[in-house]
Design a protein around this motif. Structure first.
Motif, mmCIF file in Angstrom:
data_model
loop_
_atom_site.group_PDB
_atom_site.id
_atom_site.type_symbol
_atom_site.label_atom_id
_atom_site.label_comp_id
_atom_site.label_asym_id
_atom_site.label_seq_id
_atom_site.Cartn_x
_atom_site.Cartn_y
_atom_site.Cartn_z
ATOM 1 N N ASP A 108 0.824 -1.213 0.000
ATOM 2 C CA ASP A 108 0.000 0.000 0.000
ATOM 3 C C ASP A 108 0.856 1.260 0.000
ATOM 4 N N ARG A 109 2.021 1.226 0.636
ATOM 5 C CA ARG A 109 2.887 2.411 0.679
ATOM 6 C C ARG A 109 3.300 2.845 -0.720
ATOM 7 N N SER A 111 1.738 2.136 -3.780
ATOM 8 C CA SER A 111 0.621 2.620 -4.586
ATOM 9 C C SER A 111 0.135 3.967 -4.075
ATOM 10 N N ARG A 112 0.196 4.166 -2.768
ATOM 11 C CA ARG A 112 -0.221 5.435 -2.191
ATOM 12 C C ARG A 112 0.716 6.567 -2.607
ATOM 13 N N ARG A 115 0.050 7.631 -6.170
ATOM 14 C CA ARG A 115 -1.149 8.450 -6.306
ATOM 15 C C ARG A 115 -0.894 9.886 -5.846
ATOM 16 N N ARG A 143 6.481 9.457 1.975
ATOM 17 C CA ARG A 143 6.298 10.894 1.797
ATOM 18 C C ARG A 143 7.598 11.704 1.865
ATOM 19 N N TYR A 174 -2.477 14.771 -0.430
ATOM 20 C CA TYR A 174 -2.462 13.631 0.491
ATOM 21 C C TYR A 174 -3.389 12.524 0.008
ATOM 22 N N VAL A 175 -2.972 11.291 0.184
ATOM 23 C CA VAL A 175 -3.784 10.120 -0.155
ATOM 24 C C VAL A 175 -3.895 9.255 1.097
ATOM 25 N N GLU A 176 -5.092 8.825 1.393
ATOM 26 C CA GLU A 176 -5.332 8.000 2.579
ATOM 27 C C GLU A 176 -4.553 6.700 2.510
ATOM 28 N N ARG A 177 -4.113 6.251 3.664
ATOM 29 C CA ARG A 177 -3.405 4.980 3.758
ATOM 30 C C ARG A 177 -4.390 3.844 3.970
#
Length: 295
Positions: A108-109, A111-112, A115, A143, A174-177
């Protein structure tokens, strides 16, 4: 960093919060250990985000230098729509079932982060995804790597500005984790023999409510000694720790990225003083958990 009266703060031989290139730090695990040792740290916890891949190399280098290396991790969670990070110490991180549990968070880190780069382009502040990956190197992209790319592209004047303007929680890029509750993170840390502490608790809007809820979920500690935490805040957190029978932990949260020319932050390993007795309290708590599990 000097204090207002011109004296330098006391250096610490203990640092329980640091990062390497395995997640979003600037130094490799071996480099981090050497850097901490050169600065006088003798007990170091490596706490990469959602990842333990750097621990074997860090432990080997620490053994060579005669340092005490605590295997750790920093888990990203969410409580009432707000970010809460959980630090885990003394984990049996080599167990395959623990690594399987971590895998979705690690995926997920990436792909996030991608985005977020796409959102920056939409906002008119493009950075190259390839450059973000280069900055991350062999580690898991995060980030700070995007912030460094923004700085290099001339869109911001410092890493701090990159976060404040674009990629901090709730920022325009910002994109939600992935959703993980701190209660689950605490339970998993305990399941694999570790102790759990709340990282940088004052980032949460209602610190007392958050600490009360996590104390009820079995959290073991609260990060009390942290960069930028002055005497009043430390006393406030010490009082919370005493009230809920928690261990007051601490560390520099070292990443190694430049904060910008205007920044006065000194968060090198050992820059935040942490009482040595904290380590023994954590070690004792972890030992009691292991003893219970063996019965």
């Amino acid at each position: 960093m000097t204090s207002r009266n011109g004296t330098r703060p006391r250096r610490s031989v203990v640092d329980l919060h640091t990062h390497t290139t395995v997640s979003d730090g600037r130094l490799s695990p071996e480099e981090l250990v050497r850097h901490a040792h050169a600065g006088g740290v003798r007990c170091l916890a490596v706490t990469d985000h959602d990842n333990t891949d750097g621990l074997p190399a860090a432990q080997a280098e620490a053994a060579r230098l005669g340092m005490d290396l605590i295997p750790g991790i920093e888990l990203s969670t969410e409580l009432h729509g707000q970010s809460v990070h959980i630090l885990g110490y003394f984990l049996r991180y080599q167990e395959p079932s623990f690594q399987e549990w971590l895998l979705p968070m690690r995926d997920d880190r990436v792909s996030r982060a991608r985005r977020m780069v796409e959102r920056l382009a939409e906002l008119g502040y493009p950075v190259a995804w390839e450059r973000v990956l280069e900055i991350a190197g062999a580690g898991s992209v995060g980030r700070p790597h995007i912030a460094q790319a923004l700085l290099e592209a001339g869109h911001v004047g410092s890493i701090t500005e990159a976060f404040d303007r674009f990629i901090a929680d709730g920022g325009p890029a910002y994109v939600e984790r992935m959703k993980l509750s701190p209660q689950e993170a605490i339970a998993q840390v305990h399941r694999f023999g570790g102790v759990a502490a709340v990282a940088h608790p004052c980032d949460f809007p209602d610190v007392e409510r958050m600490v009360a809820e996590l104390a009820a979920a079995g959290v073991d500690g609260v990060e009390t000694y942290y960069q930028g935490y002055g005497p009043q805040r430390i006393e406030f957190l010490l009082a919370l720790a005493r009230h809920y029978h928690l261990i007051p932990t601490g560390g520099s949260d070292y990443h190694g990225f430049p904060m910008g020319a205007a920044s006065t932050v000194d968060n090198d390993p050992g820059a935040v003083y942490v009482p040595a007795e904290v380590v023994e309290r954590l070690r004792d708590r972890a030992g009691r958990y292991r003893l219970r599990a063996s019965r």
